[in-house]
Enzyme design. Structure first.
Site, mmCIF file in Angstrom:
data_model
loop_
_atom_site.group_PDB
_atom_site.id
_atom_site.type_symbol
_atom_site.label_atom_id
_atom_site.label_comp_id
_atom_site.label_asym_id
_atom_site.label_seq_id
_atom_site.Cartn_x
_atom_site.Cartn_y
_atom_site.Cartn_z
ATOM 1 N N PHE A 162 0.823 -1.220 0.000
ATOM 2 C CA PHE A 162 0.000 0.000 0.000
ATOM 3 C C PHE A 162 0.852 1.264 0.000
ATOM 4 C CE2 PHE A 162 0.030 2.399 3.927
ATOM 5 C CZ PHE A 162 0.736 1.567 4.794
ATOM 6 N N LYS A 163 2.134 1.151 0.328
ATOM 7 C CA LYS A 163 2.973 2.349 0.361
ATOM 8 C C LYS A 163 3.105 2.999 -1.018
ATOM 9 C CE LYS A 163 5.411 1.454 4.639
ATOM 10 N NZ LYS A 163 4.775 0.170 5.033
ATOM 11 N N ASP A 164 2.781 2.265 -2.084
ATOM 12 C CA ASP A 164 2.758 2.867 -3.423
ATOM 13 C C ASP A 164 1.813 4.069 -3.494
ATOM 14 O OD1 ASP A 164 4.595 1.168 -4.709
ATOM 15 O OD2 ASP A 164 3.061 -0.326 -5.156
ATOM 16 N N ALA B 247 3.739 7.011 -1.757
ATOM 17 C CA ALA B 247 5.035 7.355 -2.353
ATOM 18 C C ALA B 247 4.880 7.949 -3.756
ATOM 19 C CB ALA B 247 5.936 6.121 -2.401
#
Ligand SMILES: *Cc1c(COP(=O)(O)O)cnc(C)c1O
Length: 460
Positions: free
Chosen positions: A105-107, A110
């Site tokens: 989920f950090k996409d 970021a």
């Protein structure tokens, strides 16, 4: 939007100031002066709007007027060629947050942050150099998010030999404006080196340095989007089709539910707000969910599911906040004993307000493994260790009668194929998504450096 430090309400900065500085000068975190509300026409049509339109409506008030509408629109379309489908899995819903390029989920944070940085620094002569230390997941998402972004280059420091082959390829396999340093030491050494670089006067003269830290508001704000989209969809009584990377057994329909445990009734019902169960570590994801609820997304409740690093569940239960050293688990992206976003939550809401919106639960590794195995056996769905903490956490609360029946979605924060060494012994082979398959073909090109600051300065 104006932003304050959590430690000082008297001085405000704009979005650019908050994003480009990251941490407030007094050591606090930036929070928006107010949480905006969706216009009524938007609030009532979240269930039928597409992902990018919801992203525009959600992010706009936080960046207005510094990012003009047409720029924001382009930025969102370029950041999100993928979405976050809310799919049915067994007796409940899963909000799949792993359809981006690094399958975590950090996409979402970021990729937005990279484009916002690039726009806010337009016209600057000196290129910006981002330094990130990573134990694995963050480095990949930041590297991929900033890849090919003009005016910015990224150096990722990771502990040599201590990240998985897949993670190493995500961090060190891109080339271009992304370089990787394999530090002969631990993650703590990497963090120490990054801190030392920020304090070095000779570097400051030569380079414009910044960090892509997870406490940056530019990573937080776009994470509200998938909550609003999923809550709207569920309120309208629907879910989404499986995505290309949805990790389901092909024989799933034929698998009868395993007998034994009786679970709650968690299916979506038109007109009923949903409960989200959020596997949490640093609590950025949950904070973003709370923002979405305050903006008016139809959300009933949050479950904060942690592994044994249960500082926040303990706080919700006892009222006393006691950060502690982290302990290692199989859901290692959540091994955080002193969650930095708690300061943000506490600046917005009192203990009583948090207790109304959030229920805490903690899950240990044996329970996480059991959940991965039984969910696959019963429903043909593969969970990663982080999502499994969420799944199991909801069942635990339901069994303790601390959670009522009603629509429920577990957030799947990473694709299980990223954690094959933990998951596959419990489930058998996981279908590999195309994005991760492609990463395996990359050749990692990192430079090795000893864990000392002069080596880092020389490499930069
Ligand atoms: C970072 C991460 C988390 C924890 O999210 P927070 O916002 O820090 O609470 C959970 N799962 C995965 C896979 C992660 O990479």
């Amino acid at each position: 939007m104006r932003y304050y430090s959590t430690r000082n309400r008297s001085e405000a900065v704009g979005f650019a100031g908050a994003v480009l500085t990251g941490l407030a000068p007094d050591g606090g975190l930036f929070i928006p002066a107010e949480i905006p509300r969706y216009r009524e026409a938007v609030g009532t049509s979240l269930g039928t709007m597409n992902f990018c339109d919801i992203a525009f409506e959600t992010i706009k008030p936080f960046v207005h007027p510094e990012i003009p509408d047409p720029v924001l629109e382009d930025l969102i379309h370029s950041a999100y060629p993928f979405t976050a489908p809310l799919v049915e899995a067994g007796d409940r819903q899963v909000l799949e947050l792993f359809h981006g390029p690094t399958a975590a989920f950090k996409d979402f944070g970021a990729r937005f942050m990279a484009r916002a940085f690039s726009y806010l620094r337009r016209g600057e002569e000196k290129p910006l150099r981002i330094l990130v230390a990573t134990s694995g997941d963050t480095g990949g998402a930041v590297a991929d998010g900033f890849y090919g972004i003009p005016g910015i280059s990224v150096t990722v420091l990771y502990p040599k030999g201590r990240v998985s082959p897949l993670q190493e390829r995500q961090i060190a396999g891109l080339g271009g404006n992304i370089s990787a340093l394999a530090v002969e030491g631990s993650f703590d050494d990497c963090q120490r080196l990054v801190k030392a670089a920020f304090g070095d006067e000779s570097l400051k003269k030569r380079l414009v340095l910044s960090s892509a830290n997870s406490i940056n508001v530019a990573r937080l704000i776009p994470q509200g989007v998938y909550y609003a989209a999923a809550a709207g969809r569920a309120f309208a009584g629907g879910t989404h089709e499986d995505g290309e990377a949805t990790p389901r057994s092909r024989t799933a329909e034929k698998v009868p539910p395993a007998s034994g445990r009786k679970g709650g009734n968690f299916r979506v019902v038109p007109g009923q707000p949903i409960t989200f169960c959020v596997p949490s570590g640093n609590f950025g994801n949950l904070t973003a969910g709370l923002y979405a609820k305050k903006m008016g997304a139809p959300i009933k409740l949050f479950i904060a599911a942690t592994n044994i690093n249960k500082t926040v569940p303990d706080y919700l239960h006892s009222g006393s906040y006691e950060p502690r050293p982290s302990r290692a688990t199989i859901s290692n992206a959540m091994d955080v004993g002193a969650p930095s976003n708690f300061e943000r939550m506490a600046a917005h809401w009192s203990l009583e307000e948090m207790q109304k919106m959030i229920r805490g639960v903690s899950v240990h590794d044996d329970e996480t493994r059991r959940a991965i195995g039984t969910v696959h056996k019963s429903f043909g769905y593969f969970l990663d260790p982080h999502g499994a903490v969420g799944w199991e956490g909801a069942d635990k609360l339901w069994e303790q009668k601390l959670l009522e029946d009603g629509p429920l979605a577990v957030l799947a924060t990473a694709h299980p194929a990223k954690f094959g060494e933990t998951v596959e012994p419990l489930t058998g082979t996981i279908p590999m998504p195309a994005s991760l398959g492609k990463v395996l073909d990359r050749v990692p090109q990192a430079r090795s450096i000893p864990a000392d600051i002069s080596a880092l300065i020389e490499a930069l």
